[in-house]
Design a protein around this motif. Structure first.
Motif, PDB file in Angstrom:
ATOM      1  N   ASP A 263      27.770  17.079 -18.158  1.00  8.12           N
ATOM      2  CA  ASP A 263      28.617  16.792 -19.319  1.00  8.12           C
ATOM      3  C   ASP A 263      28.075  17.476 -20.569  1.00  8.12           C
ATOM      4  O   ASP A 263      28.836  17.853 -21.462  1.00  8.12           O
ATOM      5  CB  ASP A 263      28.689  15.277 -19.565  1.00  8.12           C
ATOM      6  N   ILE A 264      26.747  17.602 -20.647  1.00 12.09           N
ATOM      7  CA  ILE A 264      26.098  18.202 -21.816  1.00 12.09           C
ATOM      8  C   ILE A 264      25.172  19.307 -21.329  1.00 12.09           C
ATOM      9  O   ILE A 264      24.378  19.105 -20.412  1.00 12.09           O
ATOM     10  CB  ILE A 264      25.293  17.165 -22.620  1.00 12.09           C
ATOM     11  N   LYS A 288      21.432  10.851 -16.078  1.00 14.57           N
ATOM     12  CA  LYS A 288      22.122  11.595 -17.135  1.00 14.57           C
ATOM     13  C   LYS A 288      22.622  12.932 -16.590  1.00 14.57           C
ATOM     14  O   LYS A 288      21.884  13.663 -15.928  1.00 14.57           O
ATOM     15  CB  LYS A 288      21.182  11.850 -18.319  1.00 14.57           C
ATOM     16  N   VAL A 290      23.120  16.213 -17.363  1.00 17.13           N
ATOM     17  CA  VAL A 290      22.769  17.256 -18.329  1.00 17.13           C
ATOM     18  C   VAL A 290      22.304  18.505 -17.578  1.00 17.13           C
ATOM     19  O   VAL A 290      21.928  18.442 -16.406  1.00 17.13           O
ATOM     20  CB  VAL A 290      21.654  16.765 -19.290  1.00 17.13           C
ATOM     21  N   GLU A 374      25.110  12.886 -26.563  1.00 14.01           N
ATOM     22  CA  GLU A 374      25.700  11.800 -25.765  1.00 14.01           C
ATOM     23  C   GLU A 374      26.301  10.738 -26.681  1.00 14.01           C
ATOM     24  O   GLU A 374      27.413  10.243 -26.434  1.00 14.01           O
ATOM     25  CB  GLU A 374      24.637  11.182 -24.863  1.00 14.01           C
ATOM     26  N   GLU A 378      30.208   9.556 -26.697  1.00 11.71           N
ATOM     27  CA  GLU A 378      30.562   8.192 -26.299  1.00 11.71           C
ATOM     28  C   GLU A 378      31.013   7.328 -27.465  1.00 11.71           C
ATOM     29  O   GLU A 378      31.880   6.463 -27.297  1.00 11.71           O
ATOM     30  CB  GLU A 378      29.375   7.534 -25.594  1.00 11.71           C
TER      31      GLU A 378
END
Length: 396
Positions: A263-264, A288, A290, A374, A378
């Motif tokens: 996502d990142i 996470k 990433v 993040e 979010e």
């Protein structure tokens, strides 16, 4: 069979130069690249290479001599850092516009002022529009591997442009790591002999190198340079694939590290990519999503390829190890969003400035950056663009 050794980045590049055995190396010492010409001159003194080593009075003279020898038909190179590269500025443009496939080992160091001898990318980034191909290394192995690939890229008929092989000053140039070297005969077969089609000392076929170009022709010459730069992407990938067959190490325009479902993503160049990768591994263990995109080739800038690599993530941390002084961000902070926009890919981007003049950049810093992005995704938290990491005085 691979030769296992322990070497600094400077030693690795000098060893690659010994294996290539170029014709001419003019050089002037400047920290932290001084060891490279020092080691090559030792190879010359010991009779291990046939290279003509030319000690000159300045870096401007070093590049001038390299241009002259390359134009005369000799495979040429030099090495420098920081203000040495800046002193070559005029000659860098001439080397590229004359379509000379010479090579430079650039050991990245902050470009004064204030005066500092530690690593950042202000020297290489300052020369980003001079027409040179630029390839950056994460570690000593890549510095060695990249240098071996430089001449096959530069001398390809589709390219004929000079190449900078960049590594981070002191961080890789002086630190010793385990490394795998190729045998001399494999290197000689891979790099091959230089056989220029046109050169100054070709009997019976006189040419002019670097003549005055009138307005009716100069623009076309610049366009041909641009076409060669575009062509070099394909050549870089072809050479890398061929190098992979002899070494087992294949390189692309960039490396995608755990980005498939990320996502990142953090986009970064040079030695700090290793720090980012470790942070990603730690965060992945905590669930996470990433990843890291390590940019290897900065010129030509792989805009479309980067955009496609980032299109499925939600946010990108764009990391610059220098400042553009445009009031808005660093070089990558301008070029990456432009690449995304051109491909109509609309994702969140934040530009961070880190590691200037050797300022520490740690796993904790990477973790904090991922956490900030993040939180932005979010909770809608507004994140400041153009941030400085580890800046004393309150701002991170």
């Amino acid at each position: 069979m691979a030769i296992k050794e322990r070497m600094s980045g400077n030693e690795a590049v000098a060893y690659a130069i010994r294996q290539i055995n170029p014709d001419v190396m003019p050089a002037f010492p400047i920290t932290p690249s001084t060891e490279i010409p020092q080691m090559v001159s030792t190879y010359v003194a010991n009779g291990e290479v046939d290279t003509e080593f030319i000690p000159v009075e300045s870096e401007h003279s070093a590049m001038s001599a390299a241009i002259g020898s390359q134009a005369a038909g000799a495979r040429s190179l030099t090495a420098t850092s920081s203000a040495g590269l800046a002193l070559m500025w005029e000659e860098l443009l001439l080397a590229a516009s004359n379509r000379l496939p010479l090579v430079m080992a650039l050991v990245n160091r902050t470009l004064s002022g204030p005066i500092n001898i530690n690593c950042d990318h202000s020297d290489g980034m300052g020369a980003r529009d001079t027409g040179w191909i630029q390839i950056y290394a994460e570690n000593n192995q890549e510095a060695y591997d990249n240098f071996l690939q430089a001449y096959p890229i530069a001398e390809d008929d589709r390219v004929h442009l000079p190449v900078m092989i960049c590594q981070d000053g002191f961080i890789t140039s002086h630190a010793v790591e385990n490394i795998e070297l190729l045998e001399d005969n494999l290197v000689k077969d891979f790099v091959g002999e230089y056989e220029p089609e046109e050169y100054l000392l070709n009997p019976g076929k006189p040419i002019a190198v670097g003549p005055y170009s009138v307005s009716n022709y100069a623009m076309e010459a610049k366009k041909n340079q641009e076409i060669a730069m575009e062509n070099s992407k394909e050549v870089i990938l072809e050479v890398s694939k061929r190098f992979g067959k002899v070494s087992g190490r294949d390189y692309g325009l960039f490396e995608e590290y755990r980005t498939g479902d990320a996502d990142i993503i953090m986009l970064i160049m040079g030695s700090a990519a290793g720090t980012a990768k470790q942070a990603v591994d730690d965060l992945r263990e905590k669930g996470k999503k990433v990843g890291v995109l390590k940019l290897r080739v900065f010129r030509p800038f792989p805009a479309e390829e980067i955009a496609q690599a980032l299109k499925n993530c939600k946010a990108v941390a764009i990391m610059d190890r220098c400042e553009s002084y445009n009031g808005n961000g660093g070089p990558l902070g301008s070029e990456v969003p432009a690449a995304l926009f051109a491909s109509r890919i609309m994702i969140e981007t934040v530009n961070y400035i880190y590691g200037l003049a050797g300022r520490d950049f740690t796993i904790s810093d990477v973790t904090d950056i991922f956490a900030e992005l993040e939180d932005m995704l979010e909770n809608g938290t507004k994140v400041k663009q153009h941030q400085y990491i580890r800046l004393r005085g309150g701002e991170r």
